[in-house]
Motif scaffolding. Structure first.
Motif, PDB file in Angstrom:
ATOM      1  N   TYR A  11      17.632  94.554 -68.872  1.00 56.70           N
ATOM      2  CA  TYR A  11      17.338  93.497 -67.910  1.00 56.70           C
ATOM      3  C   TYR A  11      17.045  92.236 -68.702  1.00 56.70           C
ATOM      4  O   TYR A  11      16.367  92.282 -69.739  1.00 56.70           O
ATOM      5  CB  TYR A  11      16.127  93.825 -67.030  1.00 56.70           C
ATOM      6  N   ARG A  38      25.438  97.525 -69.779  1.00 57.29           N
ATOM      7  CA  ARG A  38      25.135  97.480 -68.356  1.00 57.29           C
ATOM      8  C   ARG A  38      23.813  96.748 -68.103  1.00 57.29           C
ATOM      9  O   ARG A  38      22.840  96.946 -68.822  1.00 57.29           O
ATOM     10  CB  ARG A  38      25.009  98.899 -67.783  1.00 57.29           C
ATOM     11  N   LYS A  39      23.793  95.939 -67.049  1.00 55.68           N
ATOM     12  CA  LYS A  39      22.540  95.300 -66.645  1.00 55.68           C
ATOM     13  C   LYS A  39      22.001  96.001 -65.408  1.00 55.68           C
ATOM     14  O   LYS A  39      22.762  96.575 -64.608  1.00 55.68           O
ATOM     15  CB  LYS A  39      22.758  93.820 -66.343  1.00 55.68           C
ATOM     16  N   VAL A  40      20.690  95.978 -65.248  1.00 55.24           N
ATOM     17  CA  VAL A  40      20.087  96.533 -64.042  1.00 55.24           C
ATOM     18  C   VAL A  40      19.986  95.422 -63.001  1.00 55.24           C
ATOM     19  O   VAL A  40      20.012  94.232 -63.333  1.00 55.24           O
ATOM     20  CB  VAL A  40      18.699  97.153 -64.318  1.00 55.24           C
ATOM     21  N   PRO A  41      19.888  95.765 -61.728  1.00 52.64           N
ATOM     22  CA  PRO A  41      19.862  94.743 -60.672  1.00 52.64           C
ATOM     23  C   PRO A  41      18.648  93.823 -60.756  1.00 52.64           C
ATOM     24  O   PRO A  41      17.564  94.231 -61.164  1.00 52.64           O
ATOM     25  CB  PRO A  41      19.828  95.578 -59.378  1.00 52.64           C
ATOM     26  N   GLU A  42      18.867  92.587 -60.350  1.00 54.69           N
ATOM     27  CA  GLU A  42      17.776  91.623 -60.231  1.00 54.69           C
ATOM     28  C   GLU A  42      17.024  91.897 -58.938  1.00 54.69           C
ATOM     29  O   GLU A  42      17.634  92.077 -57.878  1.00 54.69           O
ATOM     30  CB  GLU A  42      18.341  90.201 -60.213  1.00 54.69           C
ATOM     31  N   LEU A  43      15.699  91.934 -59.009  1.00 51.85           N
ATOM     32  CA  LEU A  43      14.869  92.243 -57.842  1.00 51.85           C
ATOM     33  C   LEU A  43      13.958  91.090 -57.434  1.00 51.85           C
ATOM     34  O   LEU A  43      13.328  91.150 -56.381  1.00 51.85           O
ATOM     35  CB  LEU A  43      13.995  93.475 -58.139  1.00 51.85           C
ATOM     36  N   GLN A  67      26.770  96.608 -63.204  1.00 56.60           N
ATOM     37  CA  GLN A  67      25.396  97.071 -63.053  1.00 56.60           C
ATOM     38  C   GLN A  67      25.261  98.531 -63.487  1.00 56.60           C
ATOM     39  O   GLN A  67      26.180  99.334 -63.324  1.00 56.60           O
ATOM     40  CB  GLN A  67      24.934  96.920 -61.598  1.00 56.60           C
ATOM     41  N   SER A  69      24.223 102.381 -63.659  1.00 55.99           N
ATOM     42  CA  SER A  69      24.163 103.468 -62.678  1.00 55.99           C
ATOM     43  C   SER A  69      23.673 104.731 -63.370  1.00 55.99           C
ATOM     44  O   SER A  69      23.659 104.820 -64.609  1.00 55.99           O
ATOM     45  CB  SER A  69      25.542 103.721 -62.065  1.00 55.99           C
ATOM     46  N   GLN A  93      12.188  95.230 -63.094  1.00 58.10           N
ATOM     47  CA  GLN A  93      13.600  95.500 -62.816  1.00 58.10           C
ATOM     48  C   GLN A  93      14.088  96.727 -63.590  1.00 58.10           C
ATOM     49  O   GLN A  93      14.749  97.607 -63.014  1.00 58.10           O
ATOM     50  CB  GLN A  93      14.451  94.268 -63.163  1.00 58.10           C
TER      51      GLN A  93
END
Length: 202
Positions: A11, A38-43, A67, A69, A93
């Protein structure tokens, strides 16, 4: 023997950890691994993001990044996690992504993989070591094999962090020393994962 699979999952709000993660991915690729960055989702709420021009710009710049998974974790022989510090702990995140891994954990699919972590903070001594150590708690629960860079290469005596590659974002973008430390850490992860894979096949 097939190359090892390495997932670099991170992140980044304003791009510092993104740069470190990209360097780690480069290092793993040069060491011969198959790599997924891979990036994790922005929250974070949109208002918070828009209040910081660098944050909103980086979000736009990386809109096409894939993203992370659970499949990326299942696929990987080794995983490098990257996160900025948040009061000495990983970002919410990245933690939110980790909190979804229960099904893989219950199935034993996270056991005996190689894990390592990198980070950034806005100030010197801003929680870098404690953030990496906090991620190590997760790796203990997963039954992972933790591989830190240690002081095992000359670059480590320049970067100064045996826990994992790190950078003080308040000083600007990551220096070449910080980027090379991330590349080295990834190579060490690949070398360790490769040795384990050879040993298990013997």
């Amino acid at each position: 023997m097939e190359p090892v699979n390495v997932a670099v999952i991170y992140y980044s709000a304003t791009g510092t950890v993104h740069a470190l993660a990209r360097a780690a991915a480069e290092g793993a690729e040069k060491a011969g691994a198959n790599v997924r960055l891979r990036k994790v989702p922005e929250l974070a709420p949109e208002a918070a993001i828009e209040s910081n021009p660098a944050w909103s710009q980086h979000l736009r710049d990386t809109a096409d990044m894939v993203q992370a998974s659970l499949d990326d974790l299942a696929w990987a022989d080794a995983v490098l996690f990257g996160t900025p510090t948040r009061f000495g702990t990983p970002s919410s995140q990245l933690k939110a992504f980790i909190d979804t891994t229960g099904p893989l954990w219950q199935q034993g699919q996270l056991v005996s993989k190689v894990y390592s972590a990198l980070t950034a903070s806005s100030t010197a001594h801003g929680g870098q070591e404690s953030t990496i150590l906090a991620l190590s708690n997760v790796f203990y629960h997963w039954g992972g094999i933790i591989v830190p860079p240690g002081y095992t290469d000359p670059i480590q005596y320049q970067s100064g962090n045996p826990y994992g590659a790190s950078h003080v974002s308040g000083e600007g973008p990551p220096s070449e020393v910080a980027l090379e430390a991330a590349r080295y850490q990834a190579r060490r992860v690949v070398d360790t994962a490769t040795a384990l894979k050879i040993g298990r096949a013997a």
